[in-house]
Design a protein around this motif. Structure first.
Motif, PDB file in Angstrom:
ATOM      1  N   GLU A  21       0.815  -1.206   0.000  1.00 30.69           N
ATOM      2  CA  GLU A  21       0.000   0.000   0.000  1.00 30.69           C
ATOM      3  C   GLU A  21       0.855   1.264   0.000  1.00 30.69           C
ATOM      4  N   ALA A  75      -1.073   7.125   0.702  1.00 27.37           N
ATOM      5  CA  ALA A  75      -2.476   7.548   0.570  1.00 27.37           C
ATOM      6  C   ALA A  75      -3.424   6.418   0.967  1.00 27.37           C
ATOM      7  N   GLU A  76      -3.087   5.197   0.569  1.00 29.04           N
ATOM      8  CA  GLU A  76      -3.920   4.049   0.928  1.00 29.04           C
ATOM      9  C   GLU A  76      -3.834   3.761   2.424  1.00 29.04           C
ATOM     10  N   HIS A  77      -2.671   4.001   2.984  1.00 32.58           N
ATOM     11  CA  HIS A  77      -2.515   3.873   4.439  1.00 32.58           C
ATOM     12  C   HIS A  77      -3.479   4.816   5.153  1.00 32.58           C
ATOM     13  N   ARG A  78      -3.516   6.069   4.723  1.00 31.94           N
ATOM     14  CA  ARG A  78      -4.424   7.042   5.341  1.00 31.94           C
ATOM     15  C   ARG A  78      -5.884   6.640   5.149  1.00 31.94           C
ATOM     16  N   ARG A  79      -6.173   6.073   3.976  1.00 32.67           N
ATOM     17  CA  ARG A  79      -7.549   5.640   3.702  1.00 32.67           C
ATOM     18  C   ARG A  79      -7.960   4.515   4.647  1.00 32.67           C
ATOM     19  N   LEU A  80      -7.049   3.590   4.910  1.00 29.98           N
ATOM     20  CA  LEU A  80      -7.354   2.490   5.826  1.00 29.98           C
ATOM     21  C   LEU A  80      -7.633   3.011   7.232  1.00 29.98           C
ATOM     22  N   GLN A 135      -8.518   6.312   8.072  1.00 29.31           N
ATOM     23  CA  GLN A 135      -9.597   7.296   8.135  1.00 29.31           C
ATOM     24  C   GLN A 135     -10.937   6.747   7.663  1.00 29.31           C
ATOM     25  N   SER A 136     -10.939   6.048   6.529  1.00 26.94           N
ATOM     26  CA  SER A 136     -12.210   5.566   5.966  1.00 26.94           C
ATOM     27  C   SER A 136     -12.632   4.216   6.539  1.00 26.94           C
ATOM     28  N   TYR A 137     -11.657   3.307   6.706  1.00 28.46           N
ATOM     29  CA  TYR A 137     -11.989   1.969   7.190  1.00 28.46           C
ATOM     30  C   TYR A 137     -11.880   1.857   8.711  1.00 28.46           C
ATOM     31  N   LYS A 138     -11.421   2.919   9.349  1.00 30.84           N
ATOM     32  CA  LYS A 138     -11.390   3.005  10.816  1.00 30.84           C
ATOM     33  C   LYS A 138     -10.488   1.942  11.467  1.00 30.84           C
TER      34      LYS A 138
END
Length: 308
Positions: free
Chosen positions: A19, A22-27, A29-32
């Motif tokens: 990852e 950006a994908e790290h942040r998504r995991l 922030q978005s996936y909690k």
């Protein structure tokens, strides 16, 4: 790469490979997901184990798998991957040499009698994957044992110094497999006692099946490692013995060849010596060299200096 895949109405599988930031942040922030659990799941040095975060509702399993590398690669033969459960999602974290796990989830069928895909729970998919990953150890260990047998047969007829390097590579791989299987077995025992998610009777039986395969692989790896170690030691002793015989041979003949040097050295001095004015002095000197050399040879032979 972060790839969400809806398996059925019960859960979604999120495949995480190498990852980006950006994908790290998504995991997070978005996936909690929590930073702590994310760190455990992606740590390349993490040992096989289970972990819980009750407050965040996250369960984690770390499992050691064989890396997708050639058998003679100098890199590590095993690496950890992470299985993370949160709500109706299951996450798999792989990188580099473990990304092949994605294809096992998508394209392969497990030997476990799992429910139909539309009825599977997250733990079913992971147990099926773990079973397949565990059986790959057995294939690798059998392959190593066959190669060891080939090397052992060749050593009896044509000993080569390169064989010791190949045996060392086999032994190194087996050390990785032994360590990985041992920690996997311990993790599976913990999973039997305290499942990361609620499990039914069939799922408990599947955990037992995986544990049996892991213990079998551990025993096979231990036996193969012992055999490789003994063959390697025997071959090292063979090389040492061959070197000793060679040095013994060279020492014996250097002693014999020293005699002519001593005799010729005496007759090369500018002093009066026997046979100095004899017309056959040179031939007599040669005969003295041969006679003394023969005496030294017979003495060495009497003390079995030339025996191997």
């Amino acid at each position: 790469m972060l790839t969400p895949i809806e398996i059925n109405n019960n859960f979604e599988w999120v495949d995480v490979q190498d990852e980006t930031a950006a994908e790290h942040r998504r995991l997070i922030q978005s996936y909690k997901l929590t930073e702590e659990m994310y760190g455990y799941a992606t740590d390349p040095s993490e040992r096989a184990r289970i972990e819980f975060d009750k407050e965040a509702g996250i369960s984690l399993m770390i499992f050691n798998v064989i890396t997708d590398l050639p058998d003679d690669s100098p890199e590590a033969a095993t690496a950890p991957i992470g299985f993370l459960f949160k709500g109706k999602r299951v996450y798999t974290f792989t990188s580099g040499t473990t990304n092949y796990v994605h294809n096992l989830v998508i394209n392969s069928n497990s030997a476990l009698k799992l429910p139909p895909i539309e009825q599977q729970q997250p733990i079913d998919a992971i147990l099926g994957l773990m079973y397949k990953l565990t059986t790959t150890y057995l294939d690798k260990i059998n392959r190593i044992d066959r190669r060891r047998a080939e090397i052992q047969r060749s050593l009896k007829t044509n000993p080569e110094h390169s064989a010791i390097n190949e045996l060392m590579d086999l032994e190194t791989s087996l050390v990785y497999y032994l360590t990985a299987l041992k920690t996997n077995t311990d993790m599976l025992k913990d999973l039997q006692r305290t499942p990361v998610v609620p499990v039914n009777a069939d799922q408990k039986e599947h955990i037992t099946d995986i544990l049996v395969e892991s213990q079998q692989g551990l025993e096979m790896a231990q036996m193969a490692s012992d055999v490789v170690e003994r063959v390697s030691n025997a071959y090292s002793n063979l090389i040492d013995n061959s070197l000793n015989n060679t040095m013994k041979f060279l020492t014996a003949y250097s002693i014999i060849m020293t005699v002519p040097t001593i005799v010729s050295g005496f007759f090369g001095e500018n002093v009066a010596l026997p046979f100095e004015h004899n017309p056959y002095g040179w031939q007599i000197t040669i005969l003295i060299m041969i006679a003394l050399g023969t005496v030294v040879y017979l003495i060495l032979r009497h003390y079995r200096f030339f025996d191997r």
